[in-house]
Scaffold this motif. Structure first.
Motif, PDB file in Angstrom:
ATOM      1  N   SER A  72      53.108  49.843   3.664  1.00 36.92           N
ATOM      2  CA  SER A  72      53.765  49.989   4.961  1.00 36.92           C
ATOM      3  C   SER A  72      53.339  48.879   5.915  1.00 36.92           C
ATOM      4  N   ASN A  73      52.054  48.562   5.917  1.00 32.06           N
ATOM      5  CA  ASN A  73      51.578  47.474   6.780  1.00 32.06           C
ATOM      6  C   ASN A  73      52.155  46.133   6.342  1.00 32.06           C
ATOM      7  N   PHE A 123      49.960  53.174   2.407  1.00 29.69           N
ATOM      8  CA  PHE A 123      49.639  52.664   3.742  1.00 29.69           C
ATOM      9  C   PHE A 123      49.574  51.140   3.727  1.00 29.69           C
ATOM     10  N   ARG A 124      49.003  50.577   2.683  1.00 27.36           N
ATOM     11  CA  ARG A 124      48.940  49.112   2.599  1.00 27.36           C
ATOM     12  C   ARG A 124      50.341  48.518   2.486  1.00 27.36           C
ATOM     13  N   GLU A 175      52.869  55.223  12.361  1.00 23.82           N
ATOM     14  CA  GLU A 175      53.271  54.408  13.511  1.00 23.82           C
ATOM     15  C   GLU A 175      54.747  54.031  13.411  1.00 23.82           C
ATOM     16  N   GLN A 202      47.684  57.633  -1.330  1.00 20.11           N
ATOM     17  CA  GLN A 202      48.181  57.317   0.010  1.00 20.11           C
ATOM     18  C   GLN A 202      47.721  55.951   0.491  1.00 20.11           C
ATOM     19  N   SER A 203      46.557  55.500   0.070  1.00 26.96           N
ATOM     20  CA  SER A 203      46.067  54.209   0.558  1.00 26.96           C
ATOM     21  C   SER A 203      46.985  53.070   0.119  1.00 26.96           C
ATOM     22  N   GLU A 215      52.762  47.929  10.385  1.00 29.25           N
ATOM     23  CA  GLU A 215      52.167  49.134  10.971  1.00 29.25           C
ATOM     24  C   GLU A 215      52.078  50.221   9.908  1.00 29.25           C
ATOM     25  N   SER A 216      51.316  51.262  10.210  1.00 30.82           N
ATOM     26  CA  SER A 216      51.140  52.355   9.264  1.00 30.82           C
ATOM     27  C   SER A 216      52.415  53.191   9.185  1.00 30.82           C
TER      28      SER A 216
END
Length: 337
Positions: A308-309, A305-306, A318, A301-302, A314-315
């Motif tokens: 997506s940013n 998330f990176r 978000e 998942q990390s 944003e996460s």
């Protein structure tokens, strides 16, 4: 795009002004080889829904057949002996109409799904864009059969709207919202029906013209088909370029050369495909972030998330909240509040 402009005008909107507001020129409709940015088209539909006060504007003129909007691909479809052959031809030549839209046939209960997928670029795809595309394709099929054609079922990936009256009028079939894809289910009997527009003596001519046009667009076609192949293989992790080349029936060297001719790199193509899939999946509230990360080919998942940013600033959570807020505004618009 001609069909979109006509729809906006018929709804009393200033189409030229709306085009200009999203950075497009309506004068470019005279250029039959013009390629329109997919992001701007999505923004155009959002703006049209807001200015008209009608979130169902994509379904506003569902009873007007416009086969010419599909160009030579539409004529190749019309000259086919039956509906199944016609849809197969349309799928083959669809990139002549748009390299942001993919139409596929998938087996369903009692028939085949005519599925429509849109690549939205950096913008979420508004429901009006899918509404317009699905109903116009169904209506083209009805026109070529010259009789009522009622799907066995119709699906939309967006949430159920406040009112489904416009959908009932347009499709006259069972409706499913929050579905895994957008499209309609045609029975095997309807698929086998002869088209009243069938013209065997013209079919070969239309195919030749369309094939020549395809040859001129081969680079765009390769990128378009590569995105679909990447999306298919992503759940197994980041695909190798050689694996995608094999899916397209090309050698790795030929595939690399054609991407380079288009000014694309394979890594950029994978990144763009992931971003577009993320936008689509995050707009589906039924899908967990873990599931989406898996479908995008991320092992943890990390990394998701990176990414997506990087894409959205944003996460994933978000971004999803922002899209859901847009849907709530859609509902408020439908209520007239």
């Amino acid at each position: 795009m001609r069909g979109v402009a006509t729809t906006l005008k018929e709804q009393g909107l200033d189409a030229a002004a709306l085009f200009a507001e999203v950075g497009l020129s309506i004068d470019d409709l005279d250029d039959c080889d013009r390629r329109w940015p997919t992001e701007e088209l999505s923004r155009l539909w959002v703006l049209a829904a807001e200015r008209s006060g009608n979130p169902d504007i994509g379904l506003a003129k569902f009873d007007a057949p416009r086969p010419h909007n599909y160009g030579v691909a539409g004529y190749a479809m019309m000259s086919s002996p039956n509906l199944l052959t016609g849809l197969t031809r349309l799928i083959r030549y669809m990139c002549l109409v748009s390299d942001a839209v993919a139409i596929t046939l998938e087996q369903g209960d009692g028939g085949r799904w005519v599925r429509t997928d849109v690549f939205g670029g950096e913008c979420p795809i508004p429901r009006q864009r899918y509404d317009y595309g699905v109903v116009n394709l169904l209506n083209l099929c009805r026109w070529m059969l010259d009789r009522p054609l009622t799907p066995l079922s119709t699906r939309f990936s967006h949430a159920v709207p406040m009112s489904i009256a416009a959908y009932n009028r347009a499709f006259q079939s069972p409706l499913e919202f929050d579905a895994p894809f957008n499209g309609f289910l045609v029975s095997e009997q309807d698929l086998a029906c002869k088209l009243t527009t069938s013209a065997p003596e013209l079919a070969a001519i239309h195919d030749r013209i369309a094939d020549e046009a395809l040859e001129r667009l081969v680079r765009t076609d390769i990128a378009h088909r590569a995105r679909a192949a990447i999306a298919k293989l992503l759940p197994d992790g980041s695909p190798l370029r050689s694996a995608i080349a094999a899916e397209l029936g090309l050698s790795d060297r030929t595939f690399q050369r054609r991407l380079a001719d288009e000014g694309l790199s394979f890594s950029d193509l994978v990144e763009d495909t992931r971003r577009e899939l993320a936008q689509r999946h995050l707009a589906d509230a039924r899908m967990t972030l873990t599931d989406i990360g898996y479908l995008l080919g991320y092992s943890d998942q990390s990394t998701f998330f990176r990414a997506s940013n990087r894409w959205f600033g944003e996460s994933p959570g978000e971004y999803r909240s922002r899209v859901m807020e847009g849907h709530r505004r859609d509902i408020a618009l439908a209520r007239g509040t």
